[in-house]
Design an enzyme around this catalytic site. Structure first.
Site, PDB file in Angstrom:
ATOM      1  N   LYS A  30       0.869  -1.155   0.071  1.00 34.92           N
ATOM      2  CA  LYS A  30      -0.108  -0.129  -0.049  1.00 34.92           C
ATOM      3  C   LYS A  30       0.807   1.236   0.140  1.00 34.92           C
ATOM      4  O   LYS A  30       0.776   2.178  -0.545  1.00 34.92           O
ATOM      5  CB  LYS A  30      -1.017   0.172   1.239  1.00 34.92           C
ATOM      6  CG  LYS A  30      -1.648   1.255   1.417  1.00 34.92           C
ATOM      7  CD  LYS A  30      -2.508   1.301   2.671  1.00 34.92           C
ATOM      8  CE  LYS A  30      -1.755   1.655   3.904  1.00 34.92           C
ATOM      9  NZ  LYS A  30      -1.480   3.023   4.202  1.00 34.92           N
ATOM     10  N   ASN A  31       1.934   1.268   0.798  1.00 32.29           N
ATOM     11  CA  ASN A  31       2.797   2.515   1.089  1.00 32.29           C
ATOM     12  C   ASN A  31       3.417   2.834  -0.340  1.00 32.29           C
ATOM     13  O   ASN A  31       4.197   3.767  -0.288  1.00 32.29           O
ATOM     14  CB  ASN A  31       3.387   2.523   2.415  1.00 32.29           C
ATOM     15  CG  ASN A  31       2.526   2.803   3.479  1.00 32.29           C
ATOM     16  OD1 ASN A  31       1.344   3.078   3.497  1.00 32.29           O
ATOM     17  ND2 ASN A  31       3.197   2.595   4.520  1.00 32.29           N
ATOM     18  N   CYS A  78      -6.661   7.908   9.142  1.00 33.17           N
ATOM     19  CA  CYS A  78      -6.726   6.950  10.198  1.00 33.17           C
ATOM     20  C   CYS A  78      -6.365   7.938  11.486  1.00 33.17           C
ATOM     21  O   CYS A  78      -5.406   8.714  11.467  1.00 33.17           O
ATOM     22  CB  CYS A  78      -5.821   6.020  10.368  1.00 33.17           C
ATOM     23  SG  CYS A  78      -6.467   4.517   9.460  1.00 33.17           S
ATOM     24  N   ARG A  81      -0.934  14.288  13.451  1.00 33.19           N
ATOM     25  CA  ARG A  81      -0.546  14.199  11.980  1.00 33.19           C
ATOM     26  C   ARG A  81      -0.754  15.551  11.377  1.00 33.19           C
ATOM     27  O   ARG A  81      -1.401  15.675  10.273  1.00 33.19           O
ATOM     28  CB  ARG A  81      -1.532  13.144  11.385  1.00 33.19           C
ATOM     29  CG  ARG A  81      -1.442  11.779  11.856  1.00 33.19           C
ATOM     30  CD  ARG A  81      -2.006  10.721  11.188  1.00 33.19           C
ATOM     31  NE  ARG A  81      -0.997  10.259  10.245  1.00 33.19           N
ATOM     32  CZ  ARG A  81      -1.365   9.262   9.361  1.00 33.19           C
ATOM     33  NH1 ARG A  81      -2.434   8.813   9.366  1.00 33.19           N
ATOM     34  NH2 ARG A  81      -0.394   8.671   8.698  1.00 33.19           N
ATOM     35  N   ASP A 111       3.773   0.627  12.309  1.00 32.33           N
ATOM     36  CA  ASP A 111       2.607   0.080  11.480  1.00 32.33           C
ATOM     37  C   ASP A 111       2.694  -1.491  12.132  1.00 32.33           C
ATOM     38  O   ASP A 111       1.348  -2.204  11.941  1.00 32.33           O
ATOM     39  CB  ASP A 111       2.691  -0.265  10.070  1.00 32.33           C
ATOM     40  CG  ASP A 111       2.389   1.064   9.535  1.00 32.33           C
ATOM     41  OD1 ASP A 111       1.893   2.198  10.356  1.00 32.33           O
ATOM     42  OD2 ASP A 111       2.518   1.336   8.149  1.00 32.33           O
ATOM     43  N   ILE A 167       6.100   7.133  17.351  1.00 35.04           N
ATOM     44  CA  ILE A 167       6.080   7.820  16.078  1.00 35.04           C
ATOM     45  C   ILE A 167       4.655   8.498  16.225  1.00 35.04           C
ATOM     46  O   ILE A 167       4.483   9.860  16.100  1.00 35.04           O
ATOM     47  CB  ILE A 167       6.012   6.883  14.728  1.00 35.04           C
ATOM     48  CG1 ILE A 167       7.365   6.122  14.744  1.00 35.04           C
ATOM     49  CG2 ILE A 167       5.918   7.564  13.585  1.00 35.04           C
ATOM     50  CD1 ILE A 167       8.470   6.722  14.237  1.00 35.04           C
ATOM     51  N   ARG A 218      -8.637  -0.601   4.242  1.00 33.42           N
ATOM     52  CA  ARG A 218      -7.716   0.402   3.600  1.00 33.42           C
ATOM     53  C   ARG A 218      -6.416  -0.296   3.211  1.00 33.42           C
ATOM     54  O   ARG A 218      -5.696   0.042   2.459  1.00 33.42           O
ATOM     55  CB  ARG A 218      -7.543   1.327   4.691  1.00 33.42           C
ATOM     56  CG  ARG A 218      -8.645   2.066   5.310  1.00 33.42           C
ATOM     57  CD  ARG A 218      -8.141   3.226   6.066  1.00 33.42           C
ATOM     58  NE  ARG A 218      -7.661   4.144   5.244  1.00 33.42           N
ATOM     59  CZ  ARG A 218      -8.190   5.554   5.280  1.00 33.42           C
ATOM     60  NH1 ARG A 218      -8.675   5.856   6.593  1.00 33.42           N
ATOM     61  NH2 ARG A 218      -7.577   6.468   4.775  1.00 33.42           N
TER      62      ARG A 218
HETATM   63  C1  UD1 Z   1       3.753   6.951   6.547  1.00 35.97           C
HETATM   64  C2  UD1 Z   1       3.056   5.836   6.187  1.00 35.97           C
HETATM   65  C3  UD1 Z   1       2.588   5.125   7.262  1.00 35.97           C
HETATM   66  C4  UD1 Z   1       3.348   4.798   8.344  1.00 35.97           C
HETATM   67  C5  UD1 Z   1       4.275   6.052   8.599  1.00 35.97           C
HETATM   68  C6  UD1 Z   1       5.497   5.874   9.410  1.00 35.97           C
HETATM   69  C7  UD1 Z   1       2.450   6.078   3.746  1.00 35.97           C
HETATM   70  C8  UD1 Z   1       0.978   6.305   2.852  1.00 35.97           C
HETATM   71  N1  UD1 Z   1       2.085   5.886   5.154  1.00 35.97           N
HETATM   72  O1  UD1 Z   1       3.050   7.925   6.929  1.00 35.97           O
HETATM   73  O2  UD1 Z   1       1.787   3.814   7.104  1.00 35.97           O
HETATM   74  O3  UD1 Z   1       2.897   4.562   9.492  1.00 35.97           O
HETATM   75  O4  UD1 Z   1       4.748   6.400   7.485  1.00 35.97           O
HETATM   76  O5  UD1 Z   1       6.424   5.002   9.150  1.00 35.97           O
HETATM   77  O6  UD1 Z   1       3.402   5.981   3.352  1.00 35.97           O
HETATM   78  N2  UD1 Z   1       4.950  14.814  11.004  1.00 35.97           N
HETATM   79  C9  UD1 Z   1       4.983  16.106  11.395  1.00 35.97           C
HETATM   80  N3  UD1 Z   1       4.620  17.015  10.266  1.00 35.97           N
HETATM   81  C10 UD1 Z   1       4.539  16.624   8.885  1.00 35.97           C
HETATM   82  C11 UD1 Z   1       4.624  15.195   8.641  1.00 35.97           C
HETATM   83  C12 UD1 Z   1       4.799  14.218   9.632  1.00 35.97           C
HETATM   84  O7  UD1 Z   1       4.848  16.498  12.362  1.00 35.97           O
HETATM   85  O8  UD1 Z   1       4.271  17.480   8.117  1.00 35.97           O
HETATM   86  C13 UD1 Z   1       5.201  13.610  11.907  1.00 35.97           C
HETATM   87  C14 UD1 Z   1       3.903  12.775  12.263  1.00 35.97           C
HETATM   88  O9  UD1 Z   1       2.923  13.362  12.886  1.00 35.97           O
HETATM   89  C15 UD1 Z   1       4.591  11.799  12.741  1.00 35.97           C
HETATM   90  C16 UD1 Z   1       6.042  11.429  12.211  1.00 35.97           C
HETATM   91  O10 UD1 Z   1       6.065  12.794  11.608  1.00 35.97           O
HETATM   92  O11 UD1 Z   1       4.769  11.664  14.182  1.00 35.97           O
HETATM   93  C17 UD1 Z   1       6.322  10.488  11.190  1.00 35.97           C
HETATM   94  O12 UD1 Z   1       5.108  10.635  10.028  1.00 35.97           O
HETATM   95  P1  UD1 Z   1       5.359  10.278   8.768  1.00 35.97           P
HETATM   96  O13 UD1 Z   1       6.850   9.652   8.467  1.00 35.97           O
HETATM   97  O14 UD1 Z   1       5.198  11.413   8.026  1.00 35.97           O
HETATM   98  O15 UD1 Z   1       4.268   9.331   8.181  1.00 35.97           O
HETATM   99  P2  UD1 Z   1       3.378   9.257   7.004  1.00 35.97           P
HETATM  100  O16 UD1 Z   1       4.501   9.628   5.994  1.00 35.97           O
HETATM  101  O17 UD1 Z   1       2.337  10.298   7.384  1.00 35.97           O
END
Ligand code: UD1
Length: 417
Positions: free
Chosen positions: A22-23, A116, A121, A305, A327, A397
Site C-alpha cells: 500500500k505505502n 486514520c 498528523r 505499523d 512515532i 484500507r
Molecule cells: C507513512 C506511512 C504510514 C506509517 C508512517 C510511519 C504511507 C502512505 N504511510 O505515513 O503507514 O505509519 O509513514 O512509518 O506511506 N509529521 C509532522 N509533520 C509533517 C509530517 C509528519 O510532524 O508535516 C510527524 C507525524 O505526525 C509523525 C511523524 O512525523 O509523528 C512520522 O510521520 P510520517 O513519517 O510523515 O508518516 P506518514 O508519511 O504520514
C-alpha cells in the site's frame, strides 16, 4: 458497513503470496500525473485507499483502468489541479499529490487531509519543504493554495525523516530546475520503490534508501511499466496470525531483507524462521516468549505499523513485554479492545505494558484504525469462541481481502453485511 466474524482456535497454516505494498503504490500512483504518456502499474493491491487514489486521478482528468491487479493510468488528459475535500478527508496520503500536481500544473489546491485517527498528523513539514522549493503557499479556510511558476532545486534538511514528506519533495523536485538534496530523508523501502519508478520514467534520482537523496531535475517524464514491491507490514501481520495460533506459514513474494527488525522480534519470541530468496517459512515449536522492549522507529527500526499486530501476539506470550510508540501519539486504540478479549495491557503515556495471559476470549470489538484492526483479527484467530469485528472499512484500507487469504490457511472467518 460489514463485520468480520471469526471463530478462533484453528492453527493458521498454509502458503500466502503477499500483496503489493500500500505505502508504495499510493505515491507511485500520485507520480503518474507527472508522466506525459501511459503508465502501467502491476501488482497493485485491491484496497480501499487505492480505489480512492484512482478517484483522485480521475478527478484530475487522468484515465484510470484496472484489469485484475494491473492499473493503467493515462495522464495525457490531465486538466485539474485540485482534489475534492471529500477525498482529502478520507485519506491522509492524498497529501502526496500536492508535490506532483504543483510540479505538473504550476498550481494546486487541496484541503487539509484526514485519514486514520492515530495522532495529530500535522502537515507542517510538507509545506515547509515545498516552500523551500519555491512554492508559494496560502492556507485559508481549511484549504491549501499552492502556486509555483517554477520549482527551484534546494538543499532541504528534514527535522524528522518523514516518509510522505520525503516522497512529496521527490515528486515536486523531479521536474524542477537544478538539483535538490534531501538531508535526513526517510529510508523506507517504499521510498526506494518510488525512486525506481521515477527513474524508469526518466528521472535522475540517486541515494533513495539512504539518508541523503539527490534529485537532478529533468524537463520531461514519460510513461513506464512497473511492478509494486511486496507489502512488508501485511507479510508480518500474516506471520503474527500464524504464530499466535501455533501454525506453520510459508510466505511467498516477500523481501525478507526489508523486514529484518520485525523478523528479529519474532525470533526473540522463540519463533523459528527460515528465510530464503523471496520466501519466509515460519514454525512455532514451543510457547511464545515475551518481547522485553520494542520501540517503534523510522526504518530500519521497528515499524509503528506492526506495533499493534505484534502486541496481540505478545498478549499470549509468557512474561511481560513492553511496547514504546515513538512515532504516532494515538496508536494504542486497539488496547481497550484487546483487554475486552481478556488481554492484560496497561498503557502509560507512550508505553504499553503487556502481561501475557493463558487465553483470549472472543468478544464484540471495534477496529478504530487500520493496523489496530489487523491486531484484532490476529487476536481473534487465537481466542476461544467467536469474535465479531466491526469497523472493517479501516482494515480494508490496507489488507486486500483479508478473509480470503486467511480462509485459505484454515481460518474460520466470514464477512457479514
Ligand atoms: C507513512 C506511512 C504510514 C506509517 C508512517 C510511519 C504511507 C502512505 N504511510 O505515513 O503507514 O505509519 O509513514 O512509518 O506511506 N509529521 C509532522 N509533520 C509533517 C509530517 C509528519 O510532524 O508535516 C510527524 C507525524 O505526525 C509523525 C511523524 O512525523 O509523528 C512520522 O510521520 P510520517 O513519517 O510523515 O508518516 P506518514 O508519511 O504520514
Amino acid at each position: 458497513m460489514n463485520r468480520l466474524v471469526i471463530e478462533g482456535g484453528t492453527p493458521i497454516s498454509g502458503e500466502i503470496c503477499v500483496q503489493g505494498a500500500k505505502n508504495a503504490v499510493l505515491p507511485i500512483l500520485a507520480a503518474t500525473v507527472l508522466a506525459e504518456s501511459e503508465c502501467v502499474i502491476k501488482n497493485c493491491p485491491r484496497l480501499r485507499d487505492v480505489d480512492k487514489t484512482d478517484l483522485v486521478l480521475e478527478g484530475l482528468g487522468c484515465c484510470v483502468r484496472r484489469d485484475g491487479n494491473t492499473v493503467t493510468v493515462n495522464p495525457t488528459g490531465l486538466c485539474g489541479c485540485s482534489i475534492s475535500e471529500d477525498l482529502m478527508r478520507e485519506m491522509r496520503s492524498s497529501i502526496i499529490f500536492l508535490g506532483a500536481i504543483v510540479s505538473r500544473c504550476s498550481k494546486a489546491v487541496v484541503s487539509m487531509p484526514g485519514g486514520c485517527p492515530i495522532g495529530q498528523r500535522p502537515i507542517d513539514l510538507h509545506l515547509k519543504a515545498l516552500r523551500e522549493l519555491g512554492v508559494e503557499i496560502v492556507e485559508e479556510h481549511g484549504y491549501i493554495y499552492c502556486t509555483a511558476p517554477e520549482i527551484r532545486g534546494a538543499d532541504i534538511h528534514l527535522d524528522f525523516p518523514s516518509v510522505e514528506v520525503t516522497e512529496n519533495i521527490m515528486l515536486a523536485a523531479v521536474r524542477g530546475n537544478g538539483t535538490t538534496t534531501i538531508i535526513n530523508a526517510a529510508r523506507e523501502p517504499e521510498i526506494v520503490d518510488l525512486g525506481k519508478f521515477l527513474n524508469a520514467m526518466g528521472a535522475r534520482i540517486s541515494g533513495a534508501g539512504g539518508s541523503v537523496i539527490r534529485i537532478d531535475g529533468v524537463e520531461h517524464l514519460h510513461g513506464t511499466e512497473f511492478t509494486i514491491m511486496p507489502d512488508r507490514i501485511v507479510a508480518a501481520t500474516y506471520l503474527a496470525a500464524s504464530a499466535i495460533t501455533g501454525g506453520e506459514m510459508c510466505l511467498k513474494s516477500v523481501r525478507p531483507r526489508d523486514m529484518s527488525a520485525m523478523l528479529k522480534v519474532l525470533r526473540d519470541m522463540g519463533i523459528e524462521l527460515k528465510v530464503g530468496n523471496g520466501e519466509i517459512i515460519q514454525r512455532v515449536s514451543g510457547p511464545l516468549r515475551n518481547i522485553h522492549i520494542v520501540r517503534t522507529m523510522p526504518y530500519p527500526g521497528f515499524p509503528t505499523d506492526i506495533q499493534s499486530p505484534f502486541m496481540a501476539l505478545a498478549s499470549l506470550a509468557r512474561g511481560t513485554s513492553v511496547f514504546v510508540e515513538t512515532i504516532f501519539e494515538n496508536r494504542f486504540q486497539h488496547v481497550d479492545e484487546l483487554v475486552r478479549m481478556g488481554a492484560d495491557i496497561k498503557v502509560e503515556g507512550r508505553s504499553a505494558v503487556v502481561r501475557g495471559v493463558e487465553r483470549l476470549q472472543g468478544a464484540n470489538v471495534v477496529a478504530r484504525e487500520l493496523r489496530g484492526g489487523a491486531a484484532l483479527v490476529v487476536a481473534a484467530l487465537a481466542a476461544e469462541g467467536i469474535t465479531v469485528i466491526t469497523g472493517t472499512e479501516y482494515i480494508d484500507r490496507g489488507y486486500e481481502n483479508i478473509e480470503k487469504y486467511l480462509l485459505a490457511c484454515n481460518a474460520k472467518i466470514a464477512r457479514e453485511p
